[in-house]
Design an enzyme around this catalytic site. Sequence first.
Site, short mmCIF file in Angstrom:
data_model
loop_
_atom_site.label_atom_id
_atom_site.label_comp_id
_atom_site.label_asym_id
_atom_site.label_seq_id
_atom_site.Cartn_x
_atom_site.Cartn_y
_atom_site.Cartn_z
N LYS A 114 4.30 -4.25 16.82
CA LYS A 114 5.03 -2.49 16.62
C LYS A 114 6.09 -2.17 18.12
O LYS A 114 5.94 -3.32 18.79
CB LYS A 114 3.75 -1.92 16.79
CG LYS A 114 4.17 -0.77 15.83
CD LYS A 114 4.15 -0.57 14.41
CE LYS A 114 4.33 0.64 13.84
NZ LYS A 114 3.96 0.83 12.68
P1 NAD Z 1 9.24 9.82 10.05
O1 NAD Z 1 10.26 10.27 11.49
O2 NAD Z 1 10.23 9.73 8.66
O3 NAD Z 1 8.60 11.58 9.62
C1 NAD Z 1 7.72 11.57 10.55
C2 NAD Z 1 7.38 13.20 10.51
O4 NAD Z 1 6.44 13.06 11.16
C3 NAD Z 1 8.66 14.14 10.61
O5 NAD Z 1 8.69 15.11 9.22
C4 NAD Z 1 7.94 15.06 11.43
O6 NAD Z 1 8.63 16.09 11.80
C5 NAD Z 1 6.91 14.77 11.33
N1 NAD Z 1 6.17 14.56 12.58
C6 NAD Z 1 6.36 14.52 14.22
N2 NAD Z 1 5.17 14.88 14.66
C7 NAD Z 1 4.76 15.45 13.91
C8 NAD Z 1 3.14 16.45 15.44
N3 NAD Z 1 2.54 16.11 16.29
N4 NAD Z 1 2.58 17.56 13.66
C9 NAD Z 1 3.27 17.65 12.65
N5 NAD Z 1 4.18 16.23 12.52
C10 NAD Z 1 4.82 16.08 12.91
O7 NAD Z 1 8.63 9.11 10.09
P2 NAD Z 1 7.50 7.67 8.92
O8 NAD Z 1 8.63 7.22 8.49
O9 NAD Z 1 7.62 8.91 7.55
O10 NAD Z 1 6.34 7.88 9.84
C11 NAD Z 1 4.70 8.62 9.77
C12 NAD Z 1 4.00 8.08 9.58
O11 NAD Z 1 3.29 6.89 8.61
C13 NAD Z 1 3.93 7.37 11.28
O12 NAD Z 1 2.97 7.60 11.29
C14 NAD Z 1 4.17 5.72 10.52
O13 NAD Z 1 4.05 4.99 11.20
C15 NAD Z 1 3.59 5.02 9.12
N6 NAD Z 1 3.83 4.74 8.50
C16 NAD Z 1 5.42 4.84 7.81
C17 NAD Z 1 5.70 3.52 7.00
C18 NAD Z 1 7.27 3.51 6.46
O14 NAD Z 1 7.62 2.77 6.52
N7 NAD Z 1 8.39 4.31 7.17
C19 NAD Z 1 5.01 2.09 6.98
C20 NAD Z 1 3.71 2.79 7.45
C21 NAD Z 1 3.72 3.42 7.81
#
Ligand code: NAD
Length: 429
Positions: A114
């Site tokens: 990561k």
């Molecule tokens: P993203 O950037 O597309 O979206 C993140 C969202 O979280 C946004 O709506 C943002 O406003 C919100 N956010 C940020 N800080 C916040 C807070 N303090 N309180 C409330 N909301 C908050 O990110 P994503 O790709 O959707 O990833 C989200 C989570 O899922 C992360 O933990 C990431 O590690 C995990 N994840 C993502 C993937 C992927 O394929 N993108 C895969 C597995 C896990």
Amino acid sequence: MIAEKVKNEAKKQGMLANVMRQFNHASDVIDLNPNIRKILEVTNNELVVHFPVKMDDGTVEVFTGYRVQHNNSLGPYKGGLRYHPTVDLDAARALAMWMTWKTALAGIPYGGAKGGIQLDPKKYSTSELERITRRFTYALGDNIGPELDIPAPDVNTNPQTMAWILDTYMSTKAPNERSTNLHVVTGKPIGAGGSEGRDRATGFGVYLTIKFWAENNNVELKGKKFIVQGFGNVGYWAAFFLEEEGAKLVGVQDAFGTIYNENGMDVQALNEYQLANNGTVQGFKEAQAVDPADFFALDCDICVPAALGNQITEDNADSIKAQVIAEGANGPTDVAAEQILLQKGVTIIPDILCNSGGVITSYFEWLQNRNGEIWPIEEVMEKLEKKLRISFNKVQKVAEERKVDARTAAFIIAIERLQQAYVDRGIFP
Ligand code: NAD
């Protein structure tokens, strides 16, 4: 401001402490060989890079980027890149470890890594973000590679970010190697070698694990109320598929605000609103604003944390009304909160299972690039569902056999797969 900084600091430390406690607990249950425990509790490689970037106004800023490679005994390192002020070495370590357990549990031939850049992307223009990404890729150099370490999108990075990385990486290679390096990143736009279905894969996987849980417990998803923290890639797509199943989105929280409507909100309309509103759901007319501190206490059946780590803590766990928590985010529930929730009888679908649809589909993208194939979306989704069902059932089975919670069962499966690799291969020299 200082209070916020202290809180963020505690959360980051919490993530590493959490993953270590989860690992140690599962290792104790299976009485893991102490030599293998020593290997798995540390990361293999940790890279910190500082690099200068020219801003739009002609000034130069120096950024700090990270890539932590935890373990590659089952295959190349794999894991996302995050652009966020809380990114640092400990956060990258914790998230890299979760990737190792996630890929091992999924039964795909990868390790865990990561990384990311410590910045607030909202402060930069698109052209600045492009230059930052390209300089970061250049600084990483041959520490990433299609058979070595394969990044993917995470918080605040997206297919466009991956396309910039790909283009920069390819540009540093000899002409005869360029077209064979497409799989240096996954989560690319389709036109740049991405896979059909990768955009929705993580959220679809979150939805599938909720569906499997519902089937196993004779629960009808139609009419069930759900709340989503984070309405980005994972949160939006999870909401999209839950809504298709007839469930009702009643609460959403993002980085800027929290909204609630007990009668449900239209997922598509909310997404269109946030796209036109600087990426936030705040101010959506068909819902009322609520105090962010009350988010997890909102009345609902299903809770999908899909933002950052350590959001469900001792402070709010007891107020949670949901019957099931589906961890779209990595590490959203801390160890103390988990104990409270398990005692209350809440089911937690653990992150390394719940959000593994993303990395499984990244693996499909990597395979397609490597083999010169293009699969239709139906094939991708069908293969994803099949793989997730196998993992879900295995976690259930191990949880029952060992009389442990689902997270511990998921860790046990992952750790035993890694243990076997070390037993078979031995330690060099
Ligand atoms: P993203 O950037 O597309 O979206 C993140 C969202 O979280 C946004 O709506 C943002 O406003 C919100 N956010 C940020 N800080 C916040 C807070 N303090 N309180 C409330 N909301 C908050 O990110 P994503 O790709 O959707 O990833 C989200 C989570 O899922 C992360 O933990 C990431 O590690 C995990 N994840 C993502 C993937 C992927 O394929 N993108 C895969 C597995 C896990």
